[in-house]
Each structure stands twice: as C-alpha cells, then as structure tokens.
Design a protein around this motif. Sequence first.
Motif, PDB file in Angstrom:
ATOM      1  N   ILE A  94       0.928  -1.363  -0.040  1.00 37.21           N
ATOM      2  CA  ILE A  94      -0.123  -0.083  -0.015  1.00 37.21           C
ATOM      3  C   ILE A  94       0.907   1.287  -0.056  1.00 37.21           C
ATOM      4  O   ILE A  94       0.578   2.169  -0.728  1.00 37.21           O
ATOM      5  CB  ILE A  94      -1.178   0.058   1.364  1.00 37.21           C
ATOM      6  N   ILE A 115      -4.572   0.404  -4.203  1.00 38.05           N
ATOM      7  CA  ILE A 115      -5.199   0.998  -2.929  1.00 38.05           C
ATOM      8  C   ILE A 115      -4.457   2.212  -2.528  1.00 38.05           C
ATOM      9  O   ILE A 115      -4.830   3.335  -2.367  1.00 38.05           O
ATOM     10  CB  ILE A 115      -5.255  -0.073  -1.829  1.00 38.05           C
ATOM     11  N   ASN A 145      -5.165   6.286  -2.772  1.00 39.86           N
ATOM     12  CA  ASN A 145      -5.049   7.101  -1.501  1.00 39.86           C
ATOM     13  C   ASN A 145      -4.293   8.297  -2.112  1.00 39.86           C
ATOM     14  O   ASN A 145      -4.580   9.705  -1.968  1.00 39.86           O
ATOM     15  CB  ASN A 145      -4.335   6.666  -0.425  1.00 39.86           C
ATOM     16  N   SER A 190     -15.243  -1.913  -0.922  1.00 37.79           N
ATOM     17  CA  SER A 190     -15.690  -1.257  -0.015  1.00 37.79           C
ATOM     18  C   SER A 190     -14.486   0.236   0.333  1.00 37.79           C
ATOM     19  O   SER A 190     -14.477   0.858   1.215  1.00 37.79           O
ATOM     20  CB  SER A 190     -15.590  -1.848   1.651  1.00 37.79           C
ATOM     21  N   LEU A 191     -13.662   0.162  -0.714  1.00 39.17           N
ATOM     22  CA  LEU A 191     -12.564   1.326  -0.791  1.00 39.17           C
ATOM     23  C   LEU A 191     -13.194   2.633  -0.820  1.00 39.17           C
ATOM     24  O   LEU A 191     -14.453   2.805  -1.239  1.00 39.17           O
ATOM     25  CB  LEU A 191     -11.482   0.757  -1.582  1.00 39.17           C
ATOM     26  N   ARG A 192     -12.233   3.558  -0.644  1.00 42.80           N
ATOM     27  CA  ARG A 192     -12.588   5.012  -1.052  1.00 42.80           C
ATOM     28  C   ARG A 192     -13.387   5.311  -2.359  1.00 42.80           C
ATOM     29  O   ARG A 192     -14.447   5.839  -2.421  1.00 42.80           O
ATOM     30  CB  ARG A 192     -11.494   6.001  -0.775  1.00 42.80           C
ATOM     31  N   ILE A 197     -19.027  -8.982   6.084  1.00 45.79           N
ATOM     32  CA  ILE A 197     -19.449  -7.589   5.381  1.00 45.79           C
ATOM     33  C   ILE A 197     -20.716  -7.586   5.170  1.00 45.79           C
ATOM     34  O   ILE A 197     -21.535  -6.464   5.309  1.00 45.79           O
ATOM     35  CB  ILE A 197     -18.290  -7.350   4.342  1.00 45.79           C
ATOM     36  N   ILE A 201     -17.305  -2.454   8.067  1.00 42.69           N
ATOM     37  CA  ILE A 201     -17.085  -2.095   6.727  1.00 42.69           C
ATOM     38  C   ILE A 201     -18.667  -2.226   6.000  1.00 42.69           C
ATOM     39  O   ILE A 201     -19.003  -1.523   5.172  1.00 42.69           O
ATOM     40  CB  ILE A 201     -16.072  -3.099   6.083  1.00 42.69           C
ATOM     41  N   MET A 237     -20.575   0.386   7.216  1.00 38.90           N
ATOM     42  CA  MET A 237     -20.387   1.618   6.395  1.00 38.90           C
ATOM     43  C   MET A 237     -20.915   1.801   4.869  1.00 38.90           C
ATOM     44  O   MET A 237     -21.756   2.692   4.672  1.00 38.90           O
ATOM     45  CB  MET A 237     -18.841   1.896   6.233  1.00 38.90           C
ATOM     46  N   ASN A 238     -21.011   0.598   4.220  1.00 38.00           N
ATOM     47  CA  ASN A 238     -21.477   0.700   2.868  1.00 38.00           C
ATOM     48  C   ASN A 238     -23.085   0.912   3.045  1.00 38.00           C
ATOM     49  O   ASN A 238     -23.540   1.589   2.237  1.00 38.00           O
ATOM     50  CB  ASN A 238     -21.247  -0.763   2.345  1.00 38.00           C
ATOM     51  N   SER A 262      -7.714   2.877   4.195  1.00 34.90           N
ATOM     52  CA  SER A 262      -8.143   3.246   2.817  1.00 34.90           C
ATOM     53  C   SER A 262      -9.724   2.937   2.328  1.00 34.90           C
ATOM     54  O   SER A 262     -10.157   2.961   1.254  1.00 34.90           O
ATOM     55  CB  SER A 262      -7.392   1.986   1.835  1.00 34.90           C
ATOM     56  N   LEU A 263     -10.621   2.801   3.548  1.00 35.64           N
ATOM     57  CA  LEU A 263     -11.795   2.570   3.303  1.00 35.64           C
ATOM     58  C   LEU A 263     -12.690   3.862   2.895  1.00 35.64           C
ATOM     59  O   LEU A 263     -12.213   4.803   2.832  1.00 35.64           O
ATOM     60  CB  LEU A 263     -12.653   1.886   4.508  1.00 35.64           C
ATOM     61  N   ARG A 264     -13.888   3.892   2.340  1.00 32.57           N
ATOM     62  CA  ARG A 264     -14.623   4.590   1.880  1.00 32.57           C
ATOM     63  C   ARG A 264     -14.677   5.991   2.913  1.00 32.57           C
ATOM     64  O   ARG A 264     -14.669   6.850   2.189  1.00 32.57           O
ATOM     65  CB  ARG A 264     -16.113   4.356   1.702  1.00 32.57           C
ATOM     66  N   VAL A 265     -14.802   5.742   3.833  1.00 33.18           N
ATOM     67  CA  VAL A 265     -14.504   6.611   4.938  1.00 33.18           C
ATOM     68  C   VAL A 265     -13.400   5.862   6.067  1.00 33.18           C
ATOM     69  O   VAL A 265     -13.492   4.855   6.561  1.00 33.18           O
ATOM     70  CB  VAL A 265     -15.563   6.964   5.928  1.00 33.18           C
ATOM     71  N   PRO A 266     -12.367   6.487   6.016  1.00 35.22           N
ATOM     72  CA  PRO A 266     -11.212   5.545   7.024  1.00 35.22           C
ATOM     73  C   PRO A 266     -12.027   5.318   8.221  1.00 35.22           C
ATOM     74  O   PRO A 266     -12.464   6.282   9.084  1.00 35.22           O
ATOM     75  CB  PRO A 266     -10.108   6.794   6.951  1.00 35.22           C
TER      76      PRO A 266
END
Lengths: 356, 356
Positions: free
Chosen positions: A225, A254, A258, A284-286, B225, B254, B257-258, B284-288
Amino acid sequence: MAVRMKDIARDLGLSVVTVSKVLRDHPDIAEETKERVMKRVRELDYQPNVLARSLVTGRSYLIGLIVPDLLHPFFAEIAKALSSAVRAQGYSIILSSSEEDPSLEAREIQQLLARRLDALVIASAAENATSFERLERAEQPYLLIDREFPELAANFVGIDDIAAGRLATEHLIQQGCRNIAHICGGNHSTGVRRYEGYRQALRAARLPFSESLVTGHIHVDTESIRHGAEAARYLLAQRTRPDGIFCFNDPLAIGAMNAILDAGLRIPEDIALIGCGNLHYDASLRVPLSSIDQRSTMIGERAAAILLNMFSSKKRPQPVSVILNPELVVRASSLRKPARQSGTRASAPCKSSRRH
Amino acid sequence: MAVRMKDIARDLGLSVVTVSKVLRDHPDIAEETKERVMKRVRELDYQPNVLARSLVTGRSYLIGLIVPDLLHPFFAEIAKALSSAVRAQGYSIILSSSEEDPSLEAREIQQLLARRLDALVIASAAENATSFERLERAEQPYLLIDREFPELAANFVGIDDIAAGRLATEHLIQQGCRNIAHICGGNHSTGVRRYEGYRQALRAARLPFSESLVTGHIHVDTESIRHGAEAARYLLAQRTRPDGIFCFNDPLAIGAMNAILDAGLRIPEDIALIGCGNLHYDASLRVPLSSIDQRSTMIGERAAAILLNMFSSKKRPQPVSVILNPELVVRASSLRKPARQSGTRASAPCKSSRRH
C-alpha cells in the motif's frame, strides 16, 4: 498418558495385530470382534498414532505450502481452498511465509524437505529455479502456483498473466484513457507478463509507450500500500500526467488511490484506476476498485486435485500445467463511460496441458 | 532416491552410529572424522530424516494452529507472527481453519491430536470447552488465543475485551453520540465481553440502553461484510435512529459503512462508526475507519514465547494467562470533534498472570 493400541488389546484379551487390523478395517476380522474393539476405542478416546502410521506407509499426510505473504488475501484464499480440498482425504497443510525473501524461501524449502512431506506447494519469491532443481534431485513432489519458471517442467497452476495485463489495459483504453501508466510488480513471471500484456494492449491500440509512465519496485514486498502511494506520487509529478493507471496488484492500487485522492484529483474522472487480484474488500474502498480476478479459490482447488491424483498414482504422473483465464471486474474506479461493460466477464475455458 | 545415513557410512567406511553421532554433534568423535562426514553430507545434499528424529526425541517440531477464518486479516497476522517467532527454533506450523463451525473445529482438533503435535494453538469457534477437556485428558499441550473459556485453566493470550468495548463506546460518547447502537459478535468470550464493555460505558455516562439498538448474529461467520450491512439496515429502520455504532469487528463495520452511505447518510456527521481489529486496510476505506487495535502481532509473539518456554521446561509449567491492553485508533469515521484525541493510544502495561 495417551491410550495405546496395546492397552485396548490387553483390556479385551486380543492381540495387538487384531486390534490393528480392526483399525485398518481389514476384512479377516469377525464382525463381533470389530464391534468390541470399536466400542473400547470410543470409551478410551483412543487416537491412532499418525507418526507410527506414517513410518509404515511412508506418507506424512502433510503438504507444505510456502507463500510470499500470508497477509495478502490472494494467498490466504489459495491456502483456504487448498486446505479444504485436501482435508477430507486426511491431509493437513504446513504453512510457511517467505516474506518475499528468496533466501528465507530457500531455507524454508530446505527445512520442509527434511520433513519428507508428501508434496510442497510454492508461490515462489525466488528469482531463479535453483531450489526447485534441488527438489527434483531429492525426488520431492512439488507444485508451483501463481509464479512460474518457464525453464522448469514442473506442475503449475496459475492465471494467464499476459492476458491479465492486456485485459486491464484494454479496459482503460475503452474507457477513453490515452496516457496509461503501469505500476509494476516484481521480477517474477507474474510481474514480467502483466507488463508484457500492458505493452501488447498499447501496441494493438497504436498508443505510444513511454518509459516515464512505468514505475515500480523490483522487489514487491509486504508494504505494497505504501509503495503504491509512492509510485503514484512519482507518476503525478511527470510532465505528462497519466489519465489511467494499471497496477500490478490491488494493494498497490489502494496505495495509488489514496495518493491520487489526497492530491485533490478525482477517480475515475481525472485518473481511471485498475488493479489485479479482486480482493474481497475492493468494493468497500474510498472508490470501489476495478480489478482482474485471479481465480484464487480455483487455483487452490486445481492444485489440490493435481496433488491428490499424484498421491493415488502408482507411477509419478507427468507434470501438468493449468492456466486459468483471468476475469475483468469493473467497479467505479475505472468507469468513465456508461456501464455497458459492467459485469462483463471473460468466459473462455481454461487451458490445461501436459508438460513435455 | 533420497540419500540415507547408511549411504554416507558405506561411502566413507564408517558405521551408521558414527555418522549419526556426527550429525548430532556428539563429543566423542574425532575432528577429522567429523570433517569427512560433513564434506560427504554437503556433496550428497543429505537431508536428515525429521520423521525418524521425531520418533527418537518424541517431538514432532510441529505446532497446530486452528483459527476460525484465515481470510480475516486478524487471524492471518497472528499466524504470521507466531510462525516467524517459532521458525528459528526449527518449529513449523500446521494451519487449519474451522470456518467458524464448532463441529469442524472438533474434527480438526481430533485429527491434529492424532498427529501428536508438540502443541495446539486455537482461536476457538466452540461454544463449550468439551474439546479442550479432551486435550487435557490426552495431555496434549495447548494454548487458547483471542477467545477464552473462563472455566478452563488453560494457557491464554488475548486482549481485555471488556476494555475494548468500553474504549470504543466511551469514544463515541466523547464525540457527542447519545443513541449508540452495537452490532454484536458471536456467543464467545470476545462477543460477550465487548458487549459488556459497551453496557458499562453507557451506564457510566448515564445514557439509556435500548434493546432495539443492539443487533447481530449469534454466529459470526465468514460473510461479515454482508452481515454488517444487514445489521445496519435493521438499525436505520428503528424509530430512534442511532447516531453512533460500535461494531464487534472491522468487517462488520465495513458492511455497516456501505449500508449507511448507500442510504444517503453521512459518516460521521449523521452516524459515527467504530469497529474493532484495526485491520491494515482500514485507512483506505470509503471513510477511513476508527477501530480498536487488538494487538494481533503481539498475540502471536506472546503465544510463541509461552510455547517455547513450555518446550524447554522439564516439568510442564503452570498455565499462563496474558491479557493485552486494546488501543483506540481514531480515524475519520468517528471524528466529529476537533482532533485532540486523534492518535491517543492506551498505554497501561499488559497483565500477565499464572493460573491457579
């Protein structure tokens, strides 16, 4: 104290040979004797000594699995599938991680070789085939996964990595990208071939290739990462900023994601992004990450099938090479055009061939 | 054909006993003989037969590790740390996954017990201690990680899960949340205690507790998830919508969050979110994602230290219980107030006690 076979024999006034025959389900034992022995086995919670059995059969019922990084879900998925598939036949997996370090891998192979396992399964971090030539000499059955050594006539299960690189790059081209960068993998078959696929796709679309748009580390270590972020920052600083990036794997992607977002750029509008691996948290990533599915579960299952066939064959079978087709999985990170392509999945049958 | 000790003995005109003594570095062998043997060992690439050595020493140099889900990075991190720590002493890890299925776990324990391993390390999916009482009877050394059975005087390494639940919930309260929901774990010590910590924090802050704000599945399976998303949708449909959610683990968070983002709500403005596990892709998620660090690497290392001490002790040592302190890690998903707290980490020393 663990219960032994001779305890059961003594308790029932039988010979050890008789008890042993019952436990091996030998035909020349009376049904009544069988039942008496099995009843006592249950009462005493008797565990057969697998170690002693191994010395008799010459089998350890153990398969060694060496992967570069257990934390990379791609290898964890392979381990899980392989383990489930061989479990029913009484085989267990000895797991080892090489941490992407060729010398650590060589030592682990050495140590597992000394254990006389029934087979070794290796996703190799090595840059040459020396360790495997040693396995050949020791007549240790083994199978390579993911990373191949073309000079070696070994059992192999993996994907077509040139096709993976081509699929990813062609998809970015179809989405309108014209300055496509590549964040490379290491100097293994996977890294070299995905890069080759990237080059092929650019050539086929008559797009220019630029050295300045290819970056990466020779050694893909376990901090992907962070390395992906560094590589993306390097690309953003080039005179011609890329409008699409194909990353060797998802952890690199990933990191790149970022770095791109933190630089105030939009994905996919400014830069479209695609990885490789299709890891289970990609959605589920940003920005949900487009990727190439590497068939990790199928790799584990196919490897298990080859091993079990090998174990049940009287003569050692010819090495087999199974090349699975990678599959494009489109998510938001690369979707610039209407979603006609979303859900498109390659469906050609996989290739499986005998080695010569 | 593998080279055997007797091949070396024959080649050099020595007895097998002499060769064996050289390989075990026995003192009553002349230096010159030693050198001749070792030279031949290298020439022939001789591998000692670990299986035979095991029968002599009574050691397998194998440690069994059974985890609920290898794809959960928390368990993969423990496996990696444990494996690295025992490798230098010549021990290998046999890895098995119970897929969170108590009956599969019981069968795996049974199978590994029959292998007479030097120790078993288990993050148990079982709802009672039956399997472990069986290990006690068979005098099989073992160690529990992550999930504890209080009725069992067993070696254990894990975190203080009540503190984990309290830390997470207190943090949400400090961020101004007043209707705090909990997406539960399973009916193991970890699930029960994190829930208890949640209750304690609400009581201490004199906040009301509502059954309707607690949801989850008795059985935390490997599709966390998806289950987290379902649980969040259930919570969003309640009359009093929560303004904060503490999730038993990060994969559930996670999913939550989704579901929250897909419902058009903002994180953390509408709902603050915190998980548990501090997995390496949380940032690195949609919202850290804010989380509670569960010290996975330290769990693996401490477990290794207890085992190695056990192996080197003449008498079997008293069971040891190591309770590590969890640590709050604040990221964007829960940060409603100025970031004074960001980076705050619990620092009390961990507890380690002998069992009585």
